[in-house]
Enzyme design. Structure first.
Site, PDB file in Angstrom:
ATOM      1  N   ASN A  92       1.019  -1.342  -0.008  1.00  0.00           N
ATOM      2  CA  ASN A  92      -0.091  -0.046   0.085  1.00  0.00           C
ATOM      3  C   ASN A  92       0.853   1.187   0.062  1.00  0.00           C
ATOM      4  O   ASN A  92       1.902   1.414   0.609  1.00  0.00           O
ATOM      5  CB  ASN A  92      -0.961  -0.150   1.226  1.00  0.00           C
ATOM      6  CG  ASN A  92      -1.765  -1.326   1.135  1.00  0.00           C
ATOM      7  OD1 ASN A  92      -1.929  -1.831   0.090  1.00  0.00           O
ATOM      8  ND2 ASN A  92      -2.304  -1.618   2.337  1.00  0.00           N
ATOM      9  N   VAL A  93       0.355   2.257  -0.593  1.00  0.00           N
ATOM     10  CA  VAL A  93       1.044   3.431  -0.778  1.00  0.00           C
ATOM     11  C   VAL A  93       0.730   4.556   0.002  1.00  0.00           C
ATOM     12  O   VAL A  93       0.989   5.892   0.348  1.00  0.00           O
ATOM     13  CB  VAL A  93       1.185   4.093  -2.096  1.00  0.00           C
ATOM     14  CG1 VAL A  93       2.073   2.963  -3.256  1.00  0.00           C
ATOM     15  CG2 VAL A  93      -0.291   4.271  -2.775  1.00  0.00           C
ATOM     16  N   HIS A 109       5.783  -0.455  -2.657  1.00  0.00           N
ATOM     17  CA  HIS A 109       5.475   0.197  -3.727  1.00  0.00           C
ATOM     18  C   HIS A 109       5.552   1.650  -4.006  1.00  0.00           C
ATOM     19  O   HIS A 109       4.922   2.376  -4.768  1.00  0.00           O
ATOM     20  CB  HIS A 109       3.925  -0.466  -4.275  1.00  0.00           C
ATOM     21  CG  HIS A 109       3.913  -1.796  -4.605  1.00  0.00           C
ATOM     22  ND1 HIS A 109       2.633  -2.605  -4.825  1.00  0.00           N
ATOM     23  CD2 HIS A 109       5.028  -2.614  -4.973  1.00  0.00           C
ATOM     24  CE1 HIS A 109       2.865  -3.843  -5.258  1.00  0.00           C
ATOM     25  NE2 HIS A 109       4.204  -3.910  -5.242  1.00  0.00           N
ATOM     26  N   CYS A 117      12.560  13.208  -7.593  1.00  0.00           N
ATOM     27  CA  CYS A 117      12.977  13.932  -8.608  1.00  0.00           C
ATOM     28  C   CYS A 117      13.574  13.069  -9.934  1.00  0.00           C
ATOM     29  O   CYS A 117      14.266  12.071  -9.737  1.00  0.00           O
ATOM     30  CB  CYS A 117      14.226  14.883  -8.230  1.00  0.00           C
ATOM     31  SG  CYS A 117      14.932  15.925  -9.559  1.00  0.00           S
ATOM     32  N   GLY A 176      -5.187  -9.079   3.367  1.00  0.00           N
ATOM     33  CA  GLY A 176      -5.816  -7.881   2.336  1.00  0.00           C
ATOM     34  C   GLY A 176      -5.049  -7.995   1.046  1.00  0.00           C
ATOM     35  O   GLY A 176      -5.187  -6.607   0.464  1.00  0.00           O
ATOM     36  N   ASN A 201      -7.935 -12.819   4.973  1.00  0.00           N
ATOM     37  CA  ASN A 201      -8.498 -12.098   3.510  1.00  0.00           C
ATOM     38  C   ASN A 201     -10.001 -12.214   3.448  1.00  0.00           C
ATOM     39  O   ASN A 201     -10.599 -13.117   4.144  1.00  0.00           O
ATOM     40  CB  ASN A 201      -7.972 -12.533   2.418  1.00  0.00           C
ATOM     41  CG  ASN A 201      -7.568 -11.457   1.239  1.00  0.00           C
ATOM     42  OD1 ASN A 201      -7.073 -10.524   1.513  1.00  0.00           O
ATOM     43  ND2 ASN A 201      -8.438 -11.836   0.087  1.00  0.00           N
ATOM     44  N   GLU A 203     -11.947 -12.768   1.063  1.00  0.00           N
ATOM     45  CA  GLU A 203     -12.263 -13.793   0.098  1.00  0.00           C
ATOM     46  C   GLU A 203     -10.897 -14.589  -0.226  1.00  0.00           C
ATOM     47  O   GLU A 203      -9.814 -14.039  -0.133  1.00  0.00           O
ATOM     48  CB  GLU A 203     -12.983 -13.500  -1.142  1.00  0.00           C
ATOM     49  CG  GLU A 203     -11.905 -12.617  -1.899  1.00  0.00           C
ATOM     50  CD  GLU A 203     -12.918 -11.465  -2.923  1.00  0.00           C
ATOM     51  OE1 GLU A 203     -14.330 -11.420  -2.646  1.00  0.00           O
ATOM     52  OE2 GLU A 203     -12.248 -10.777  -3.549  1.00  0.00           O
TER      53      GLU A 203
HETATM   54  N1  APR Z   1     -10.571  -7.183   4.752  1.00  0.00           N
HETATM   55  C1  APR Z   1      -9.706  -8.094   4.431  1.00  0.00           C
HETATM   56  N2  APR Z   1      -9.399  -8.392   2.952  1.00  0.00           N
HETATM   57  C2  APR Z   1     -10.099  -7.485   2.028  1.00  0.00           C
HETATM   58  C3  APR Z   1     -11.164  -6.620   2.721  1.00  0.00           C
HETATM   59  C4  APR Z   1     -11.220  -6.482   3.935  1.00  0.00           C
HETATM   60  N3  APR Z   1     -12.311  -5.590   4.520  1.00  0.00           N
HETATM   61  N4  APR Z   1     -11.476  -5.930   1.487  1.00  0.00           N
HETATM   62  C5  APR Z   1     -11.082  -6.309   0.372  1.00  0.00           C
HETATM   63  N5  APR Z   1     -10.218  -7.216   0.845  1.00  0.00           N
HETATM   64  C6  APR Z   1      -9.128  -8.287  -0.050  1.00  0.00           C
HETATM   65  C7  APR Z   1     -10.016  -8.527  -1.399  1.00  0.00           C
HETATM   66  O1  APR Z   1     -10.586  -9.778  -1.190  1.00  0.00           O
HETATM   67  C8  APR Z   1      -8.783  -8.847  -2.314  1.00  0.00           C
HETATM   68  O2  APR Z   1      -8.117 -10.047  -2.217  1.00  0.00           O
HETATM   69  O3  APR Z   1      -8.130  -7.294  -0.298  1.00  0.00           O
HETATM   70  C9  APR Z   1      -7.757  -7.849  -1.475  1.00  0.00           C
HETATM   71  C10 APR Z   1      -7.427  -6.631  -2.274  1.00  0.00           C
HETATM   72  O4  APR Z   1      -6.918  -6.809  -3.665  1.00  0.00           O
HETATM   73  P1  APR Z   1      -6.282  -5.845  -4.657  1.00  0.00           P
HETATM   74  O5  APR Z   1      -7.412  -4.738  -4.885  1.00  0.00           O
HETATM   75  O6  APR Z   1      -5.722  -6.630  -5.835  1.00  0.00           O
HETATM   76  O7  APR Z   1      -5.197  -5.131  -3.827  1.00  0.00           O
HETATM   77  P2  APR Z   1      -3.893  -5.704  -3.604  1.00  0.00           P
HETATM   78  O8  APR Z   1      -3.605  -7.141  -3.473  1.00  0.00           O
HETATM   79  O9  APR Z   1      -2.969  -5.000  -2.536  1.00  0.00           O
HETATM   80  O10 APR Z   1      -2.923  -5.420  -5.290  1.00  0.00           O
HETATM   81  C11 APR Z   1      -1.399  -5.414  -5.473  1.00  0.00           C
HETATM   82  O11 APR Z   1      -1.592  -4.267  -7.383  1.00  0.00           O
HETATM   83  O12 APR Z   1      -2.433  -2.590  -8.767  1.00  0.00           O
HETATM   84  C12 APR Z   1      -1.368  -2.911  -7.873  1.00  0.00           C
HETATM   85  O13 APR Z   1       0.290  -1.559  -6.942  1.00  0.00           O
HETATM   86  C13 APR Z   1      -1.073  -2.115  -6.856  1.00  0.00           C
HETATM   87  O14 APR Z   1      -0.051  -2.607  -4.543  1.00  0.00           O
HETATM   88  C14 APR Z   1      -1.172  -2.805  -5.613  1.00  0.00           C
HETATM   89  C15 APR Z   1      -0.809  -4.328  -6.110  1.00  0.00           C
END
Ligand code: APR
EC number: 2.3.1.286
Length: 237
Positions: A92-93, A109, A117, A176, A201, A203
């Site tokens: 996460n950023v 990330h 810069c 997550g 997670n 799901e």
């Molecule tokens: N609690 C737990 N998990 C959750 C919740 C919650 N309340 N809400 C959503 N999730 C889960 C979703 O089920 C999913 O598996 O969080 C995950 C989010 O997945 P993504 O949207 O793909 O995010 P992420 O895995 O962090 O993406 C990785 O992709 O686009 C790039 O650089 C970006 O860092 C990011 C990377």
């Protein structure tokens, strides 16, 4: 309770969802409203820097409206309870882990609240909406500022430290994250055989089957309970 060894934690957008920040994939995700190719690649920035700056300026603005949730706070509590034993790696950023109090924290990330810069590579705190006229505080040259974000096609940050921690940890947990993006999605495979791995997670992710323990539900409920369990019983054998 004694504990044997260190813990590596990996978080993704899902840990910040209950704070009100959009995830990337799934309903309402950031990649529903924008194409990665338009706002999150070096080519996009070369093609239309104003559009990329606007995308990140909008995400920075949303940060001011949100707070860390119970999951962020629980991970910071774990680090305080076991000083020097917990490394938190986040994809996460946002700054919610920082604001929650996590200190041994790697933003692999990059960070929304930092800029870099293009000419001298210096990284600075973000001090206001960036644009083509923003001047680098270090080298003083204009129009050379980019978001300090690792875009698709670029190398994540701190990989040597992360890989070293994975090779020696006694427990790995992912919270997550969907398992869509490498190298983070492959971290679970980077631990020694026999090391317990847990996925918390909402799901199943694309790599759920790689974990020895999988718990499904919202992070703000799962993570505090998991931290309590760890602090009471130590790292599972
Ligand atoms: N609690 C737990 N998990 C959750 C919740 C919650 N309340 N809400 C959503 N999730 C889960 C979703 O089920 C999913 O598996 O969080 C995950 C989010 O997945 P993504 O949207 O793909 O995010 P992420 O895995 O962090 O993406 C990785 O992709 O686009 C790039 O650089 C970006 O860092 C990011 C990377």
């Amino acid at each position: 309770m004694s504990r044997a060894g260190s813990i590596v934690l990996l978080t993704g957008a899902g840990i910040s969802a209950e704070s009100g920040l959009a995830t990337f994939r799934g309903a309402g995700g950031l990649w529903e409203g924008q194409r990665v190719e338009d706002v999150a690649t070096p080519e996009a920035f070369r093609r239309d820097p104003a559009r990329v700056h606007a995308f990140y300026n909008a995400r920075r603005a949303s940060l001011a409206q949100v707070q860390p949730n119970a999951a962020h706070l629980a991970l910071a509590r774990l680090e305080r309870a076991w000083p020097g034993e917990v490394l938190l790696v986040t994809q996460n950023v946002d700054d919610l882990h920082d604001r929650a109090g996590s200190r041994n924290l790697l933003h692999m990330h990059g960070e929304l609240l930092k800029v870099r810069c293009l000419r001298c590579e210096a990284v600075h705190p973000w001090t206001g909406p960036t644009s083509l006229d923003t001047v680098c505080p270090a080298c003083g040259r204009p129009a050379g500022i980019r978001p300090h974000i690792v875009w698709f096609g670029e190398m994540p940050l701190e990989m040597a430290r992360i890989e070293a921690a994975l090779e020696t940890c006694a427990l790995f947990a992912a919270v997550g994250t969907s398992g869509n993006v490498y190298p983070a999605a492959g971290f679970v495979a980077g631990v020694r055989p026999g090391v317990p791995t847990v996925e918390l997670n909402l799901e199943p992710s694309l790599v759920s089957s790689r974990f020895t323990d999988r718990r499904q539900g919202p992070a703000s409920r799962l993570v505090p309970a998991w931290v309590d369990e760890l602090l009471a019983g130590g790292i599972p054998a």
